[in-house]
Design a protein around this motif. Structure first.
Motif, mmCIF file in Angstrom:
data_model
loop_
_atom_site.group_PDB
_atom_site.id
_atom_site.type_symbol
_atom_site.label_atom_id
_atom_site.label_comp_id
_atom_site.label_asym_id
_atom_site.label_seq_id
_atom_site.Cartn_x
_atom_site.Cartn_y
_atom_site.Cartn_z
ATOM 1 N N ILE A 1 66.497 -84.123 9.849
ATOM 2 C CA ILE A 1 66.734 -82.852 9.475
ATOM 3 C C ILE A 1 65.884 -82.613 8.232
ATOM 4 C CG2 ILE A 1 68.275 -80.839 8.692
ATOM 5 C CD1 ILE A 1 70.693 -81.999 10.481
ATOM 6 N N LEU B 1 68.086 -70.388 6.210
ATOM 7 C CA LEU B 1 68.309 -71.459 6.840
ATOM 8 C C LEU B 1 68.253 -72.728 6.164
ATOM 9 C CD1 LEU B 1 64.939 -70.076 9.013
ATOM 10 C CD2 LEU B 1 67.098 -70.549 9.747
ATOM 11 N N ILE C 1 71.966 -73.248 6.150
ATOM 12 C CA ILE C 1 72.621 -73.669 7.338
ATOM 13 C C ILE C 1 72.091 -75.156 7.783
ATOM 14 C CG2 ILE C 1 72.280 -73.306 9.916
ATOM 15 C CD1 ILE C 1 71.870 -70.436 9.393
ATOM 16 N N THR C 2 70.746 -75.415 7.747
ATOM 17 C CA THR C 2 70.415 -77.178 7.840
ATOM 18 C C THR C 2 71.231 -77.751 6.651
ATOM 19 O OG1 THR C 2 68.566 -76.541 6.733
ATOM 20 C CG2 THR C 2 68.284 -76.418 8.858
ATOM 21 N N LEU D 1 74.447 -78.391 8.188
ATOM 22 C CA LEU D 1 74.467 -79.360 9.343
ATOM 23 C C LEU D 1 74.115 -80.676 8.929
ATOM 24 C CD1 LEU D 1 72.772 -76.957 11.880
ATOM 25 C CD2 LEU D 1 75.132 -77.970 12.005
ATOM 26 N N LEU E 1 53.557 -65.591 7.230
ATOM 27 C CA LEU E 1 54.519 -64.743 7.428
ATOM 28 C C LEU E 1 54.793 -63.433 6.331
ATOM 29 C CD1 LEU E 1 56.837 -64.851 9.469
ATOM 30 C CD2 LEU E 1 58.244 -66.006 7.933
ATOM 31 N N LEU F 1 52.304 -60.905 6.943
ATOM 32 C CA LEU F 1 52.561 -60.189 7.870
ATOM 33 C C LEU F 1 53.536 -59.293 7.434
ATOM 34 C CD1 LEU F 1 52.672 -59.461 11.050
ATOM 35 C CD2 LEU F 1 54.608 -61.155 11.056
ATOM 36 N N LEU G 1 53.447 -55.037 6.926
ATOM 37 C CA LEU G 1 54.436 -54.088 7.424
ATOM 38 C C LEU G 1 54.748 -52.978 6.528
ATOM 39 C CD1 LEU G 1 56.097 -53.107 9.740
ATOM 40 C CD2 LEU G 1 57.790 -55.018 8.953
ATOM 41 N N GLN H 1 52.254 -50.551 5.948
ATOM 42 C CA GLN H 1 52.505 -49.587 6.872
ATOM 43 C C GLN H 1 53.480 -48.635 6.960
ATOM 44 O OE1 GLN H 1 52.106 -52.141 10.497
ATOM 45 N NE2 GLN H 1 50.108 -51.328 11.095
ATOM 46 N N VAL I 1 71.541 -82.745 14.673
ATOM 47 C CA VAL I 1 69.879 -82.621 14.502
ATOM 48 C C VAL I 1 69.406 -81.346 15.544
ATOM 49 C CG1 VAL I 1 67.845 -83.790 14.914
ATOM 50 C CG2 VAL I 1 69.683 -84.976 13.897
ATOM 51 N N LEU J 1 71.542 -78.920 16.658
ATOM 52 C CA LEU J 1 71.791 -77.687 16.137
ATOM 53 C C LEU J 1 70.777 -77.165 14.905
ATOM 54 C CD1 LEU J 1 75.675 -77.811 15.802
ATOM 55 C CD2 LEU J 1 74.118 -76.358 17.335
ATOM 56 N N ALA J 2 70.352 -78.135 13.918
ATOM 57 C CA ALA J 2 69.684 -77.951 12.951
ATOM 58 C C ALA J 2 68.304 -77.341 13.572
ATOM 59 C CB ALA J 2 69.492 -78.936 11.930
ATOM 60 N N TYR J 3 67.683 -77.961 14.395
ATOM 61 C CA TYR J 3 66.447 -77.774 14.800
ATOM 62 C C TYR J 3 66.577 -76.348 15.625
ATOM 63 C CZ TYR J 3 63.683 -81.491 12.760
ATOM 64 O OH TYR J 3 62.964 -82.048 11.958
ATOM 65 N N ALA K 1 68.665 -73.999 14.932
ATOM 66 C CA ALA K 1 68.893 -72.975 14.088
ATOM 67 C C ALA K 1 67.412 -72.538 13.185
ATOM 68 C CB ALA K 1 69.851 -73.354 12.971
ATOM 69 N N ILE K 2 66.601 -73.663 12.815
ATOM 70 C CA ILE K 2 65.488 -73.272 12.159
ATOM 71 C C ILE K 2 64.541 -72.672 12.897
ATOM 72 C CG2 ILE K 2 63.271 -74.309 11.196
ATOM 73 C CD1 ILE K 2 64.785 -76.740 10.266
ATOM 74 N N TRP K 3 64.122 -73.190 14.184
ATOM 75 C CA TRP K 3 62.992 -72.306 15.096
ATOM 76 C C TRP K 3 63.675 -71.101 15.682
ATOM 77 C CZ3 TRP K 3 59.270 -73.806 12.726
ATOM 78 C CH2 TRP K 3 59.335 -75.431 12.343
ATOM 79 N N GLY L 1 65.816 -69.185 14.472
ATOM 80 C CA GLY L 1 66.041 -68.169 13.291
ATOM 81 C C GLY L 1 64.741 -67.740 13.027
ATOM 82 N N LEU L 2 63.723 -68.491 12.815
ATOM 83 C CA LEU L 2 62.256 -68.122 12.388
ATOM 84 C C LEU L 2 61.755 -67.346 13.529
ATOM 85 C CD1 LEU L 2 60.553 -71.087 10.747
ATOM 86 C CD2 LEU L 2 61.551 -69.046 9.519
ATOM 87 N N TYR M 1 63.057 -63.807 13.493
ATOM 88 C CA TYR M 1 62.578 -63.167 12.530
ATOM 89 C C TYR M 1 61.200 -62.676 12.640
ATOM 90 C CZ TYR M 1 61.274 -61.755 7.821
ATOM 91 O OH TYR M 1 60.719 -61.261 6.585
ATOM 92 N N VAL M 2 60.225 -63.413 13.082
ATOM 93 C CA VAL M 2 58.939 -63.531 13.456
ATOM 94 C C VAL M 2 59.142 -62.037 14.656
ATOM 95 C CG1 VAL M 2 56.844 -63.664 14.629
ATOM 96 C CG2 VAL M 2 58.032 -65.363 12.561
ATOM 97 N N LEU N 1 60.192 -58.764 13.258
ATOM 98 C CA LEU N 1 58.678 -58.040 12.239
ATOM 99 C C LEU N 1 58.013 -57.603 13.395
ATOM 100 C CD1 LEU N 1 58.184 -60.421 9.459
ATOM 101 C CD2 LEU N 1 59.063 -58.411 9.229
ATOM 102 N N ARG O 1 58.805 -54.304 14.806
ATOM 103 C CA ARG O 1 59.061 -53.187 13.806
ATOM 104 C C ARG O 1 57.538 -52.614 13.573
ATOM 105 N NH1 ARG O 1 62.189 -54.883 8.583
ATOM 106 N NH2 ARG O 1 61.128 -53.309 7.233
ATOM 107 N N GLN O 2 56.574 -53.913 13.469
ATOM 108 C CA GLN O 2 55.322 -53.389 13.221
ATOM 109 C C GLN O 2 54.794 -52.558 14.373
ATOM 110 O OE1 GLN O 2 52.576 -56.623 12.297
ATOM 111 N NE2 GLN O 2 51.461 -55.059 10.654
#
Lengths: 224, 48, 223
Positions: free
Chosen positions: A40, A90, A93-94, A97, A201, A204, A208, A211, B7, B9-11, B13-15, B17-18, B21-22, B25, B28-29
């Motif tokens: 992690i 994040l 959270i990590t 964990l 990011l 981006l 936005l 815009q 491990v 769970l953490a991964y 959460a990271i991916w 979550g990201l 978010y992307v 976005l 929205r765009q």
């Protein structure tokens, strides 16, 4: 709006991020005491570094906005704060964990964790502030002031977190992790990948914001 | 829970979550771009 | 300098004529102390550190109540624009407002601290005087950061809700250090031992005095 047509950052991060994950799981050795949980750490640290970088960007953009008053500095500030909050979430959270299996607790008042948490609160408050102001220039000024005021708090936050802990001693020292060369290599790749992804990011989010501001302009022109 | 679970769970959460978010976005765009187009059209017609 | 003094006296005069802030701050702070005393349950003694925590909860919550009023009043009367065309620079206004806040906090604490000792004082080694250094330093930092942020929140639609949301995260380290320092003072430790905790408190005050002085003009110009 320079070189908009070449999505260099997204493409690069699409290559780098999977490579970094692959390195974490197939190249880096499993750590002796912590075992697989240590995997992690690579992304946890990368996320934390770029989150801090976003807040720094927001602070610099805030100063520049206050001095120059240009909309694009507000856009960079907005992007920095929002992306920073997402990344800090994040990180927390990590971190949790990671801490649970290793230190047997979800939360500990380690200086770094505490600093992250307080930064999370400060910049989330910044987001709330943005949503509470309607006039564009006023929102931009207030957000810039808050971003700067939040960032100058960082040294005190870190210092107080260290002093706070020193009377409740804990044995947690995350920097005592001895890193092998292959681990350091993995960490560097993770950091680089995360940095590229982060830059894309922020860019981006910046676009936005511009815009949305343009949309506001158009609406106003139509409305009279 | 085993160590592996954390491990995973953490991964996630990271991916996760990201990615969320992307995706947010991007949506929205797309919406904002659509609205800008519509307004520009109306503005163009109004000026003729 | 004389302008700071002039504005300071003007605000305090209004304050004492209406008595709205100090009275409600003190009343609310005492109320918080009583609630915490009830929540603690009868016949129990607190450790010095927990007692310090109780005191700071009451102090911070009562202080934020007074902060909101200082700018809300100016906005209601349209005084901000009057101040802006007056020869006083925004920095002067900031200094005066911060000093007013500091005074209000000190006045309400002059009542709150004795009330605290009445309710929670049994078994504490340190007396009220031992708390003075940390109270002074925290009040200075709190009023510097608080004045800046109350100017910000006064310009928004949700003034009353937003001020604590913006301010509390910034002063979290201040509170953490203050609890440690007062905890030590209540346990009867000498001042010299607490110096490492008091120095960052002073640094916080200096940082936010400077940041407030520099940033405040931008905020009021938007008003």
């Amino acid at each position: 709006m320079t070189s908009r047509r070449v999505p260099l950052l997204p493409l690069l991060s699409a290559v780098l991020l999977p490579a970094a994950v692959a390195m974490v799981f197939f190249y880096a050795p499993t750590e002796r005491t912590m075992g697989v949980v240590q995997k992690i750490f690579y992304f946890h640290l990368s996320l934390a570094a770029v989150a801090f970088l976003s807040f720094f960007v927001a602070c610099v953009a805030g100063v520049l906005y206050l001095v120059r008053g240009k909309r694009r500095w507000d856009a960079w500030g907005a992007a920095g704060v929002e992306v920073g909050v997402v990344f800090t979430t994040l990180v927390l959270i990590t971190g949790s964990l990671w801490g649970r299996p290793i230190w047997n607790t979800w939360w500990t008042w380690d200086p770094r964790l505490t600093t992250s948490l307080i930064l999370w609160f400060i910049y989330t408050a910044c987001l709330i502030l943005r949503s509470a102001v309607e006039s564009e220039t006023r929102r931009a000024t207030y957000a810039a002031v808050m971003a700067v005021a939040g960032f100058v708090d960082v040294p005190i936050v870190f210092l107080s977190a260290r002093l706070f802990r020193s009377i409740h001693p804990t044995v947690i020292r995350s920097d005592s992790v001895g890193l092998e060369p292959s681990m350091i290599a993995t960490l560097v790749v993770c950091m680089a990948a995360m940095l590229v992804f982060w830059a894309g990011l922020v860019r981006l989010r910046y676009g936005l914001h511009l815009q949305e501001a343009e949309l506001g302009d158009l609406t106003r022109r139509l409305g009279g | 829970m085993t160590k592996q679970t954390f491990v995973v769970l953490a991964y996630m959460a990271i991916w996760g979550g990201l990615a969320l978010y992307v995706a947010g976005l991007a949506r929205r765009q797309a919406r904002v771009a659509r609205q800008i187009e519509a307004l520009r059209e109306r503005l163009g017609r109004g000026e003729e | 300098m004389s302008r700071v003094w002039f504005l300071y006296r003007k605000d305090l005069r209004i304050e004492f004529r209406k008595k709205e802030s100090v009275a409600s701050m003190t009343f609310f702070g005492a109320l918080v102390l009583v609630i915490l005393n009830v929540a603690q349950g009868p016949g129990r003694r607190l450790t010095p550190e927990t007692a310090a925590g109780v005191l700071w909860v009451a102090v911070i919550f009562s202080a934020v109540l007074g902060l909101g009023r200082v700018f809300a009043r100016e906005r209601e009367n349209g005084c901000i624009s009057a101040l802006l065309v007056s020869p006083a620079s925004p920095g002067t206004v900031f200094t005066a407002k911060a000093l007013v806040n500091l005074t209000l906090m000190l006045l309400s604490q002059a009542v709150l601290v004795p009330v605290f000792f009445v309710l929670f004082g049994t078994g504490l080694a340190g007396g009220p005087l031992a708390l003075v250094p940390s109270l002074l330093l925290v009040d200075a930092g709190f009023s510097a950061a608080g004045t800046l942020l109350s100017a910000v929140s006064a310009g928004t639609r949700r003034n009353e809700v937003l001020l604590p949301i913006l301010l509390f995260p910034l002063i979290l380290p201040l509170v953490a250090l203050a609890v440690k320092a007062t905890g030590g003072a209540l346990a009867g430790r000498p001042l010299t031992e607490l110096l490492p905790l008091l120095e960052p408190l002073a640094a916080f005050g200096l940082i936010y005095a400077a940041a407030g002085y520099l940033l405040f003009p931008f905020v009021v110009r938007e008003g």
